[in-house]
Design an enzyme around this catalytic site. Structure first.
Site, PDB file in Angstrom:
ATOM      1  N   ASN A   1      36.997  42.099  32.662  1.00 23.83           N
ATOM      2  CA  ASN A   1      37.459  43.104  33.636  1.00 23.83           C
ATOM      3  C   ASN A   1      38.778  43.724  33.226  1.00 23.83           C
ATOM      4  O   ASN A   1      39.574  43.131  32.490  1.00 23.83           O
ATOM      5  CB  ASN A   1      37.535  42.490  35.049  1.00 23.83           C
ATOM      6  CG  ASN A   1      38.917  41.948  35.381  1.00 23.83           C
ATOM      7  OD1 ASN A   1      39.765  42.648  35.919  1.00 23.83           O
ATOM      8  ND2 ASN A   1      39.151  40.679  35.026  1.00 23.83           N
TER       9      ASN A   1
ATOM     10  N   PHE B   1      44.324  45.409  39.808  1.00 28.07           N
ATOM     11  CA  PHE B   1      44.710  45.212  41.208  1.00 28.07           C
ATOM     12  C   PHE B   1      44.261  46.326  42.158  1.00 28.07           C
ATOM     13  O   PHE B   1      45.098  46.931  42.847  1.00 28.07           O
ATOM     14  CB  PHE B   1      46.250  45.082  41.361  1.00 28.07           C
ATOM     15  CG  PHE B   1      46.891  43.968  40.610  1.00 28.07           C
ATOM     16  CD1 PHE B   1      46.167  42.881  40.133  1.00 28.07           C
ATOM     17  CD2 PHE B   1      48.272  43.972  40.392  1.00 28.07           C
ATOM     18  CE1 PHE B   1      46.790  41.850  39.448  1.00 28.07           C
ATOM     19  CE2 PHE B   1      48.903  42.945  39.712  1.00 28.07           C
ATOM     20  CZ  PHE B   1      48.160  41.889  39.241  1.00 28.07           C
TER      21      PHE B   1
ATOM     22  N   SER C   1      48.374  39.050  34.903  1.00 28.70           N
ATOM     23  CA  SER C   1      47.178  39.873  34.690  1.00 28.70           C
ATOM     24  C   SER C   1      47.407  40.787  33.488  1.00 28.70           C
ATOM     25  O   SER C   1      48.469  41.394  33.369  1.00 28.70           O
ATOM     26  CB  SER C   1      46.890  40.727  35.923  1.00 28.70           C
ATOM     27  OG  SER C   1      45.946  41.716  35.581  1.00 28.70           O
TER      28      SER C   1
ATOM     29  N   ASN D   1      45.893  43.517  33.063  1.00 29.62           N
ATOM     30  CA  ASN D   1      45.330  44.832  33.399  1.00 29.62           C
ATOM     31  C   ASN D   1      46.265  45.783  34.115  1.00 29.62           C
ATOM     32  O   ASN D   1      45.858  46.862  34.525  1.00 29.62           O
ATOM     33  CB  ASN D   1      44.045  44.636  34.217  1.00 29.62           C
ATOM     34  CG  ASN D   1      43.019  43.856  33.427  1.00 29.62           C
ATOM     35  OD1 ASN D   1      42.876  44.063  32.226  1.00 29.62           O
ATOM     36  ND2 ASN D   1      42.336  42.934  34.090  1.00 29.62           N
ATOM     37  N   THR D   2      47.517  45.376  34.300  1.00 30.61           N
ATOM     38  CA  THR D   2      48.535  46.296  34.802  1.00 30.61           C
ATOM     39  C   THR D   2      49.533  46.445  33.673  1.00 30.61           C
ATOM     40  O   THR D   2      50.153  45.450  33.249  1.00 30.61           O
ATOM     41  CB  THR D   2      49.216  45.731  36.076  1.00 30.61           C
ATOM     42  OG1 THR D   2      48.237  45.647  37.107  1.00 30.61           O
ATOM     43  CG2 THR D   2      50.365  46.609  36.536  1.00 30.61           C
TER      44      THR D   2
ATOM     45  N   LYS E   1      51.155  31.941  38.560  1.00 31.70           N
ATOM     46  CA  LYS E   1      49.899  31.993  37.791  1.00 31.70           C
ATOM     47  C   LYS E   1      50.221  32.332  36.345  1.00 31.70           C
ATOM     48  O   LYS E   1      50.857  33.352  36.052  1.00 31.70           O
ATOM     49  CB  LYS E   1      48.932  33.016  38.400  1.00 31.70           C
ATOM     50  CG  LYS E   1      47.566  32.962  37.726  1.00 31.70           C
ATOM     51  CD  LYS E   1      46.475  33.543  38.588  1.00 31.70           C
ATOM     52  CE  LYS E   1      45.128  33.454  37.895  1.00 31.70           C
ATOM     53  NZ  LYS E   1      44.031  33.974  38.693  1.00 31.70           N
TER      54      LYS E   1
ATOM     55  N   ASN F   1      45.094  32.757  34.118  1.00 30.51           N
ATOM     56  CA  ASN F   1      44.477  34.071  34.305  1.00 30.51           C
ATOM     57  C   ASN F   1      43.511  34.344  33.143  1.00 30.51           C
ATOM     58  O   ASN F   1      43.255  33.452  32.335  1.00 30.51           O
ATOM     59  CB  ASN F   1      45.583  35.136  34.349  1.00 30.51           C
ATOM     60  CG  ASN F   1      45.246  36.251  35.336  1.00 30.51           C
ATOM     61  OD1 ASN F   1      44.114  36.751  35.312  1.00 30.51           O
ATOM     62  ND2 ASN F   1      46.180  36.621  36.176  1.00 30.51           N
TER      63      ASN F   1
HETATM   64  C1  LIG Z   1      36.393  40.647  37.908  1.00 33.19           C
HETATM   65  C2  LIG Z   1      37.603  39.770  37.950  1.00 33.19           C
HETATM   66  C3  LIG Z   1      38.697  40.120  38.740  1.00 33.19           C
HETATM   67  C4  LIG Z   1      39.835  39.306  38.766  1.00 33.19           C
HETATM   68  N1  LIG Z   1      40.884  39.673  39.551  1.00 33.19           N
HETATM   69  C5  LIG Z   1      41.966  38.863  39.628  1.00 33.19           C
HETATM   70  C6  LIG Z   1      43.038  39.186  40.493  1.00 33.19           C
HETATM   71  O1  LIG Z   1      43.009  40.173  41.232  1.00 33.19           O
HETATM   72  N2  LIG Z   1      44.103  38.350  40.510  1.00 33.19           N
HETATM   73  C7  LIG Z   1      44.161  37.216  39.749  1.00 33.19           C
HETATM   74  O2  LIG Z   1      45.155  36.492  39.808  1.00 33.19           O
HETATM   75  N3  LIG Z   1      43.154  36.879  38.925  1.00 33.19           N
HETATM   76  C8  LIG Z   1      42.059  37.663  38.857  1.00 33.19           C
HETATM   77  N4  LIG Z   1      41.023  37.313  38.029  1.00 33.19           N
HETATM   78  C9  LIG Z   1      41.125  36.072  37.208  1.00 33.19           C
HETATM   79  C10 LIG Z   1      40.532  34.852  37.921  1.00 33.19           C
HETATM   80  O3  LIG Z   1      41.269  34.531  39.076  1.00 33.19           O
HETATM   81  C11 LIG Z   1      40.519  33.612  36.998  1.00 33.19           C
HETATM   82  O4  LIG Z   1      41.851  33.293  36.676  1.00 33.19           O
HETATM   83  C12 LIG Z   1      39.731  33.838  35.734  1.00 33.19           C
HETATM   84  O5  LIG Z   1      38.582  34.620  35.973  1.00 33.19           O
HETATM   85  C13 LIG Z   1      39.300  32.512  35.102  1.00 33.19           C
HETATM   86  O6  LIG Z   1      38.373  31.829  35.921  1.00 33.19           O
HETATM   87  P1  LIG Z   1      36.786  31.809  35.602  1.00 33.19           P
HETATM   88  O7  LIG Z   1      36.629  31.495  34.159  1.00 33.19           O
HETATM   89  O8  LIG Z   1      36.226  30.784  36.538  1.00 33.19           O
HETATM   90  O9  LIG Z   1      36.281  33.178  35.914  1.00 33.19           O
HETATM   91  C14 LIG Z   1      39.875  38.113  37.984  1.00 33.19           C
HETATM   92  C15 LIG Z   1      38.760  37.759  37.213  1.00 33.19           C
HETATM   93  C16 LIG Z   1      37.647  38.558  37.192  1.00 33.19           C
HETATM   94  C17 LIG Z   1      36.464  38.139  36.360  1.00 33.19           C
END
Ligand SMILES: Cc1cc2nc3c(=O)[nH]c(=O)nc-3n(C[C@H](O)[C@H](O)[C@H](O)COP(=O)(O)O)c2cc1C
Length: 345
Positions: A120, A124, A186, A188-189, A222, A251
């Site tokens: 992704n 935010f 993140s 992505n910002t 985080k 993250n």
């Molecule tokens: C589509 C998507 C959106 C995410 N959005 C956020 C977010 O808004 N804030 C955040 O702290 N982490 C975000 N994450 C990261 C997840 O919280 C997590 O740290 C990461 O996906 C690893 O966990 P997983 O392997 O179980 O997916 C996002 C992950 C995905 C896949």
């Protein structure tokens, strides 16, 4: 107890086999998530879900089980009730930003079934704190699990002023969450991860640590899985001294395997992140050493089964979070992990 938990209704079997959300584009699936969850809960046998297993306490918070949802899955708090009904042990809502903002332009998410990976570059998307506050106000008083709130800055806020966004969110929302999670990891910002650099990090954490003590709300940081070991050490030491109460590890990653089927930009989650997330967990536990001092350690990244959970708890996590595995294993993942974990005792 265990046999009750393992029994599957015909509907559960059908959903597990069919996984209709995997037939939709990832963005459409994401948009329909609250509806899917509501329907799933409605058609499931409530008595069939495991709630209290491997329960634990941290400070004054009681966690019915150690598996929660990771940040980003429920950015607005729309599905709080559904997560509880499906057996989540705690929730992390957000990332929420002070003002409403749209996602980044262009493609923002994708899934890779073969490797059980999510990609992704959302950046935010948020309706702004007021509407998340409204959702949380409805649920907080009678909450069934602790609620963490993941806070971020608007993309138009310069890093010099980032503390204003984070402290505004803390002041406005401290009455509707149990724990804050500061998200500066993140990818992505643009420029967000620079907040980990010496120039910004200490003044920022100083202000947020002060606010957390004043409001008496714990503050977790985080972490990114992409920090080199020396940088990670410095982040842990500096945040420790400024009173951070724990860490969410980790993250998404900007690293890619070679050859890579994934886009170059954005963050990668799920199975390809598992080893890196586990390594970061081990590093943080080692850096804290005997001075862990009741810091809460939450691990996320490629956790999908009871064995994964067992591993992460063994290496020092207090709690774990899932995101990608809910997509690939479905809404009963909490139940599956509960069963797998307990059957190996
Ligand atoms: C589509 C998507 C959106 C995410 N959005 C956020 C977010 O808004 N804030 C955040 O702290 N982490 C975000 N994450 C990261 C997840 O919280 C997590 O740290 C990461 O996906 C690893 O966990 P997983 O392997 O179980 O997916 C996002 C992950 C995905 C896949």
């Amino acid at each position: 107890m265990l046999s009750e938990m393992t029994s599957e209704s015909a509907f559960e079997k059908l959903l597990d086999y069919w996984k209709p959300w995997l037939w939709m584009s990832p963005s459409v699936g994401h948009d329909w998530l609250p509806f899917f969850l509501k329907m799933t809960v409605f058609l499931s046998e409530k008595s069939n879900q495991p709630y209290d297993w491997h329960s634990r306490k941290w400070r004054n918070l009681y966690f019915r089980n150690p598996v929660g949802i990771a940040g980003g899955l429920d950015k607005t708090g729309q599905s709080i009730d559904s997560w509880w009904n499906l057996g989540a042990g705690f929730l992390e809502i957000g990332t929420v930003t002070p003002h409403a903002q749209k996602p980044n332009s262009g493609k923002i998410m994708d899934r890779f079934k073969e490797t059980e990976a999510l990609w992704n570059r959302m950046g935010f998307p948020s309706p702004g704190y007021k509407s998340v506050l409204f959702e949380l106000e409805k649920n907080f008083e009678n909450r069934q699990t602790p609620i963490f709130l993941n806070i971020g800055k608007n993309r138009t806020t310069a890093n010099e002023n980032a503390h204003e966004d984070y402290t505004l969110l803390m002041r406005q929302m401290h009455q509707v969450c149990d724990v804050f999670v500061v998200n500066i990891s993140s990818p992505n910002t643009t420029g967000l991860r620079q907040l980990f650099s010496k120039k910004y990090f200490e003044p920022l954490m100083d202000k947020l640590g002060g606010e957390s003590r004043r409001l008496q709300k714990p503050l977790l940081l985080k972490l990114s899985p992409d920090e080199p070991r020396d940088q990670l050490e410095s982040i842990i030491h500096r945040s420790y001294n400024q009173g951070v109460d724990g860490y969410v590890i980790t993250n998404t990653t900007i690293q890619r395997p070679t050859p890579s089927p994934y886009p170059e930009d954005g963050g990668l989650s799920g199975k390809p992140l598992a080893a890196q997330s586990l390594q970061t967990l081990k590093d943080v536990v080692q850096i804290l050493g005997l001075n862990r001092n009741n810091k809460l350690i939450v691990n996320a990244g490629g956790i999908s089964s009871g064995t994964d959970l067992r591993d992460r708890l063994y290496w020092g996590a207090d709690l774990c979070q899932i995101y990608s595995s809910l997509v690939f294993r479905g809404p009963y993942t909490f139940k599956k992990i509960a069963h797998e974990y307990q059957s190996t005792i």
